[in-house]
Each structure stands twice: as structure tokens, then as C-alpha cells.
Design an enzyme around this catalytic site. Sequence first.
Site, PDB file in Angstrom:
ATOM      1  N   GLU A  86     -14.182 -10.117 -22.515  1.00  8.56           N
ATOM      2  CA  GLU A  86     -14.863 -11.382 -22.783  1.00  8.56           C
ATOM      3  C   GLU A  86     -15.328 -10.282 -24.103  1.00  8.56           C
ATOM      4  O   GLU A  86     -16.033 -10.776 -24.883  1.00  8.56           O
ATOM      5  CB  GLU A  86     -15.266 -12.723 -22.520  1.00  8.56           C
ATOM      6  CG  GLU A  86     -16.965 -11.665 -21.785  1.00  8.56           C
ATOM      7  CD  GLU A  86     -17.593 -12.822 -20.953  1.00  8.56           C
ATOM      8  OE1 GLU A  86     -18.131 -13.446 -21.988  1.00  8.56           O
ATOM      9  OE2 GLU A  86     -17.686 -13.247 -19.610  1.00  8.56           O
ATOM     10  N   ASP A 129     -18.348 -13.457 -11.517  1.00  5.24           N
ATOM     11  CA  ASP A 129     -18.925 -13.131 -12.423  1.00  5.24           C
ATOM     12  C   ASP A 129     -20.632 -12.990 -12.728  1.00  5.24           C
ATOM     13  O   ASP A 129     -21.282 -13.689 -12.509  1.00  5.24           O
ATOM     14  CB  ASP A 129     -18.780 -14.479 -14.036  1.00  5.24           C
ATOM     15  CG  ASP A 129     -18.473 -14.297 -14.966  1.00  5.24           C
ATOM     16  OD1 ASP A 129     -19.338 -13.070 -14.955  1.00  5.24           O
ATOM     17  OD2 ASP A 129     -19.093 -14.110 -15.934  1.00  5.24           O
ATOM     18  N   HIS A 157      -9.862 -15.585 -21.748  1.00  7.93           N
ATOM     19  CA  HIS A 157     -11.592 -15.974 -20.938  1.00  7.93           C
ATOM     20  C   HIS A 157     -11.503 -17.146 -22.588  1.00  7.93           C
ATOM     21  O   HIS A 157     -11.287 -17.362 -23.450  1.00  7.93           O
ATOM     22  CB  HIS A 157     -12.537 -15.102 -21.674  1.00  7.93           C
ATOM     23  CG  HIS A 157     -14.077 -15.392 -21.856  1.00  7.93           C
ATOM     24  ND1 HIS A 157     -14.398 -15.984 -23.070  1.00  7.93           N
ATOM     25  CD2 HIS A 157     -15.107 -15.262 -20.664  1.00  7.93           C
ATOM     26  CE1 HIS A 157     -16.313 -15.392 -22.977  1.00  7.93           C
ATOM     27  NE2 HIS A 157     -16.398 -16.364 -20.921  1.00  7.93           N
TER      28      HIS A 157
END
Length: 381
Positions: free
Chosen positions: A249, A197, A299
Amino acid sequence: MEITAVKAIPLSHDLEEGRSFGGTRGMTGSRETTLVRLEADDGTVGWGEAFASPRAVAALVEDVFADAVIGLSPLAAPSLAERVYTGDIGGYDTGRQAFVQCALTGIEVAMWDLRGKQLGVPIHKLLGGRGIESVVPYASTMYVTEWDQDPAEPMEAAAEEGFTAAKIKIGRGLEDDRHRVETAREILGDDAHIMVDYNGNYTPRQAVKSINNLSSYDLTWVEEPVPPENLSGYREIKNRVDVPLAAGEAHFGRFEFKRLIDEQLVDVIQPNLGQCGGFAEAQFLAKLATTENVLVRPHVWNSGVGTAAALQFAASLPDYPNAPEMAPEPFLFEFDRSENPLRHDILETPLDPTGGSLSVPQKSGLGVTVDETALERYRIG
């Protein structure tokens, strides 16, 4: 059954001094969220989560949504998002905005919790789920920390807890990216699913260079390599790497997700069940995604309530394009391993991701019971 009361409960837990953590675009010294509590005329209580700045979204829930929801049947939950988009709730020019979507989600999820409790079934069955009893949790860990933690420490902890998959934070340069991924792979092993990420901290050119530099580590997906608004950047990266891209997200509302899907910018969308508009909207996004053969993996960085909602949604998702029981990969479900008592203290029976499997709650509604006494320890004015 009709809704008679709406209450927003802002929550916060301060971390110890010097213990801030996060990703490459910012760290936090607290864990915060807002729970939405709906009460029906028969005394039944439904819970949802609005995952945004607590005081601000709490005011929005009570000032804008409460009057529109009181008197409704919980059966009206699927129509709530349409009322927001058309301006019937909140005005037509604000419905796509982030805080409105978060407030909508908290209310809508709580309505589904009431529906499930009224009928005595878990929400995933109301959504037409096929009876999934468990998912494979992946540890969301190896954060960027204020105290410069050795990245091996959280990964070793995840391995000891029985996790067979993990998502880690990278995005501070090629050398550091490689060191973190190499550490995760060495500790979890060759068969583990490793996701990375970037939290949108790179330009497209930087992201391509980093992703290609990590090609030998067999990444399951790459999350938010560029900022969420940089759609052309996603397109450029997609054309130049051979690793699935994921995002969601930081996207709000069906129109933003539709662009990700229609323009084939990502391989995985990640709606958050504290932000995306609620269960009906999440199902709508899932149908859009599966039509284009895009995976849906929620998420999750929420409290226990939002995590339970994400589990219920996950258990409702179709196998398409895979035949039932023939999926080539497990259903991976995010489970944060950082300090957050709002995830476990506020539930009478906390969700347990250890041992490589996470059970989907089978009791009615969200399947979890909120400890309202515990909430008072974290409630803010």
C-alpha cells in the site's frame, strides 16, 4: 471515441470531533480522495480514483495530465504508464514519485472505464479474467481510536455482518498485540482468516518478537511489520518467522514492487487501484508476482470507485500456481468497515460485503454508477 474533457474532483468528509481513528503510525479525522472524471466525444463518462491528498493530486491531474490525455482514445490506456516513466508526461525525473503514480492511476482507470462502456463489458473481462462472480471480503477493522474503543466492539460488529475474515491493527507492544489478536480469534472463531497490520511501526527485532508471540493464532498474513523503505528489515523478518508477509500500500511504481518480488521479501503484494499506476500496471505487477509464486491481493481503503476498480482487478487475477477451481484458500478481498460515506454514498448502488460474499460488478466498465449529485456534498474547493 476520443476523450474531450478531464476533471479532477477532490472530496472530503470530516469525522465528528473526538472520532479520529487509524493505525499505529497516525490517525485521521477525515476521509479524503480525488475522483477523476473523463468525458468522451459521444458523452460517455469514465471514472477513476487518485488516492492521495485531494487538492494536490487534483492540481496534478489537471495541470500535468489533462493536456496529454485530451484527444486520446481510451484504447491508449495501457501505454499511459510508459509515457509517465519516460517523461513524455510530467518529465522524466518525477514519474516514479507517489503523487504522480496516484494521478496516473486515476486517469488510467477512468480510461478503462470508458473502454468497458464502449464495448459493453466489465473491465475484468477486458483484462482476460476467467469469470469470477464473487470474492470473500475480509473486514478491515479494529482500528486504533481516539476514544480508546474496546477492540471487541468492531469485531463483534463484523461477525454480525457475516464476515468470516478480518484484518486488524496492531503494533503498540507485545501485550496489546496479543490481546487484539486473541479477541479477534475468539469472536470470529478458529476457522476464520485473521490478518494483522502493523503499519510499519516496529523495528525488525520488535516485529519478529511480536509475530512469534502470535504463532498460536494461525495468522493468514502479517502486513507491513516494518516501514516500507526498510527492505533489509523485511529480509531479516522473512528469515526468522513462519508467517506470510504482505506489503504494497505504501509502495509506488513497478520498480519498488519489483524489488519486493525479485528479492523475495514478501509473500503477498498489495497494489492499490488508486495508487499503483492503473490496471495495466497492476496486471504487469501480477505477472511479475506470479512468476515468483507471490500472491496478489489488492489493498483497498478507497472510495466506492477505487473499491470497484480493485474488485475488477481481483476478478482478472490468475489462479497460478493452483489449477482452476482447485485453490486451497478463498480469494480474500479487503473491505474497510470504518466510517466513510465516500465508499457508499457516492454510488447509486453501494457495494455490499455483508453475508460473507462480495459480488464482482458485471455491468460495463467498473460496473458501478457514480451519483454526481451526491458528490457535491463532499466536494472541496
